[in-house]
Design an enzyme around this catalytic site. Sequence first.
Site, PDB file in Angstrom:
ATOM      1  N   SER A 238       0.784  -1.109  -0.016  1.00 25.89           N
ATOM      2  CA  SER A 238      -0.033   0.068  -0.101  1.00 25.89           C
ATOM      3  C   SER A 238       1.016   1.037   0.161  1.00 25.89           C
ATOM      4  O   SER A 238       2.041   1.092  -0.115  1.00 25.89           O
ATOM      5  CB  SER A 238      -0.763   0.086   1.260  1.00 25.89           C
ATOM      6  OG  SER A 238      -0.167   0.208   2.502  1.00 25.89           O
ATOM      7  N   LYS A 239       0.285   2.549   0.055  1.00 27.15           N
ATOM      8  CA  LYS A 239       0.912   3.594   0.011  1.00 27.15           C
ATOM      9  C   LYS A 239       1.954   3.867   1.147  1.00 27.15           C
ATOM     10  O   LYS A 239       3.083   4.551   0.951  1.00 27.15           O
ATOM     11  CB  LYS A 239      -0.144   4.817   0.130  1.00 27.15           C
ATOM     12  CG  LYS A 239      -1.252   5.038  -0.908  1.00 27.15           C
ATOM     13  CD  LYS A 239      -2.330   4.503  -0.165  1.00 27.15           C
ATOM     14  CE  LYS A 239      -2.973   2.986  -1.115  1.00 27.15           C
ATOM     15  NZ  LYS A 239      -3.767   2.236  -0.392  1.00 27.15           N
ATOM     16  N   ARG A 240       1.760   3.100   1.991  1.00 28.76           N
ATOM     17  CA  ARG A 240       2.688   3.026   3.306  1.00 28.76           C
ATOM     18  C   ARG A 240       3.961   2.670   2.875  1.00 28.76           C
ATOM     19  O   ARG A 240       5.151   3.108   3.519  1.00 28.76           O
ATOM     20  CB  ARG A 240       2.215   2.196   4.396  1.00 28.76           C
ATOM     21  CG  ARG A 240       1.088   2.521   5.291  1.00 28.76           C
ATOM     22  CD  ARG A 240       0.973   2.074   6.381  1.00 28.76           C
ATOM     23  NE  ARG A 240       1.410   0.490   6.333  1.00 28.76           N
ATOM     24  CZ  ARG A 240       0.852  -0.524   5.940  1.00 28.76           C
ATOM     25  NH1 ARG A 240      -0.527  -0.688   5.506  1.00 28.76           N
ATOM     26  NH2 ARG A 240       1.467  -1.840   5.996  1.00 28.76           N
ATOM     27  N   HIS A 241       4.221   1.853   1.697  1.00 31.73           N
ATOM     28  CA  HIS A 241       5.597   1.226   1.325  1.00 31.73           C
ATOM     29  C   HIS A 241       6.055   2.033   0.422  1.00 31.73           C
ATOM     30  O   HIS A 241       6.907   1.574  -0.409  1.00 31.73           O
ATOM     31  CB  HIS A 241       5.032  -0.309   0.738  1.00 31.73           C
ATOM     32  CG  HIS A 241       4.571  -1.185   1.787  1.00 31.73           C
ATOM     33  ND1 HIS A 241       3.092  -1.463   1.606  1.00 31.73           N
ATOM     34  CD2 HIS A 241       5.125  -1.828   3.169  1.00 31.73           C
ATOM     35  CE1 HIS A 241       3.039  -2.098   2.876  1.00 31.73           C
ATOM     36  NE2 HIS A 241       3.900  -2.447   3.573  1.00 31.73           N
TER      37      HIS A 241
END
Length: 467
Positions: A238-241
């Site tokens: 996800s965007k977190r990555h």
Amino acid sequence: MVRVRFAPSPTGHLHIGGARTALFNWLFARHHRGVFILRIEDTDRSRSTEEFIHSILEGLRWLGLDWDEGPYRQTERLELYQSYVQRLLKEGRAYHCYCSAQELEARRRQALAEGRPPRYDGRCRDLQEPPRGAPPPSVRFKMPQAGQTHVQDLIRGPVVFENTQLDDFIILRSDGTPTYNFVVVVDDVDMGITHVIRGDDHLNNTPKQVHIYRALGVEPPRFAHLPMILGPDKTRLSKRHGATSVVAYRDMGYLPQAMVNYLARLGWSHGDQEVFTVRELIQYFDLKDVGKSAAVFNPEKLLWLNAQHLRSTPLSELRELVWPFLLRQGTVKEGQRLNAAWLERAIGSLLERSRTLLELAQSLHYYIAEDIEPQEEARKKFLHQESLPYLKDVLKGLEALEDFRQARIEEVFKEVVQRHGVKLAKVAQPVRVAVTGGTVSPGIFEVLEILGRQKTLRRLRRAIELI
RNA sequence: GGUCCCAUCGUCUAGUGGCCUAGGACGUAGCCCUCUCAAGGCUAAAACACGGGUUCGACUCCCGUUGGGACCGCCA
């Protein structure tokens, strides 16, 4: 005839996971000379945007995943879904549910809190008529309440679900719009989809959909559930990555064929081969070679693959591809022209030292720019009193050179090296810093030739002044 | 919590009962090459989650355990 589809919902950019799903569908279609359909699942009006639709199409185009039909839009097909809902209602396969969203939400929370499965209890299933003063109803699908549902997955094999675990899910919201598990089936039936290839996260939805197919009197398509793509922490990417949008990689100087190659190898393999052309991918692709376990996205390997593909790209093409990066970093100006053969020569010298178009462009700067500023560190280390005589001698030697070619340039250096009784490195590094501004570059003779007499001499003189 | 899925080096994977003292690739380390950096070559460290079966023989088949993931929405 094989007919497959990629059905993204436009609630974000085309991300790595979506791109991989699209790619596998596309490869499958192309391999079987079938049809690849693009369908936009935008029934969630509150979160879908035109901007994301454009972005997704842009991403697919960049990757070269061309579609044969579509893009279809679910919001343009609402009457179709309505008619199917009416049909199910009439046939007693669906019913009106008068529970409000708030009630449902409260019941679910309570169930979860008490450790019970948060399923709809079917209280409206056998209602004969609407309760007094009822809110606008939603429509629920009647699931079988006993027995099992078997799904024969092309990747997972047989998967069995207990029907008691399935609840009556909403197929039409109280505002009249249909929901995902319903439209996906109606569309797949309507579009004659033969193979549903999608993410693993849909496996649990499959039995619900299978029953819709049956209620519609249609044989379900073949299913193939792809393993998920995970981040380094093994949770769903996800965007977190970090960069998960496909076009972000384009902007970082990645080649679409490298991205396609990498994505293909995430979950699919063909013996020990790592580097594939798109053509080979189409030729070899087979669902039986798709693995079952989730894969962690590895940017390092993507970078390596990009370097591989960069090197097998024709120089003339690279010249075009790197141009936007040169513009962006201000090395060249809009409308400026450079000698094509010369630029290709320069690119060729840097190719095996570049992993992305961005890196290539950055290195290209010292060839193209009129002047460069030596980096502080490099200057301190190599442009000092000790190297001054070497620089002066090299300058003198090169000034006398009529024929400014690599072989002759090398002779000048050899002479200087001999005269001072030092290693070539002692002379080459200061020159390198003087002409490129840094300590890293292709072979110094090659660099000087490409740079040309004028720029070389000017930068050498400047460096000498600096000391 | 329930259901479903998954399980080979750090990562991507080959492997479909004996070819495995488990192969390749990325990354990492060392060496060679060398004007720097790369590229290239060579070498090294690095894995079958665990426990039971089945079998003459299990990485490969079955069961369980553990671990991870996904789903359980009037999102898709």
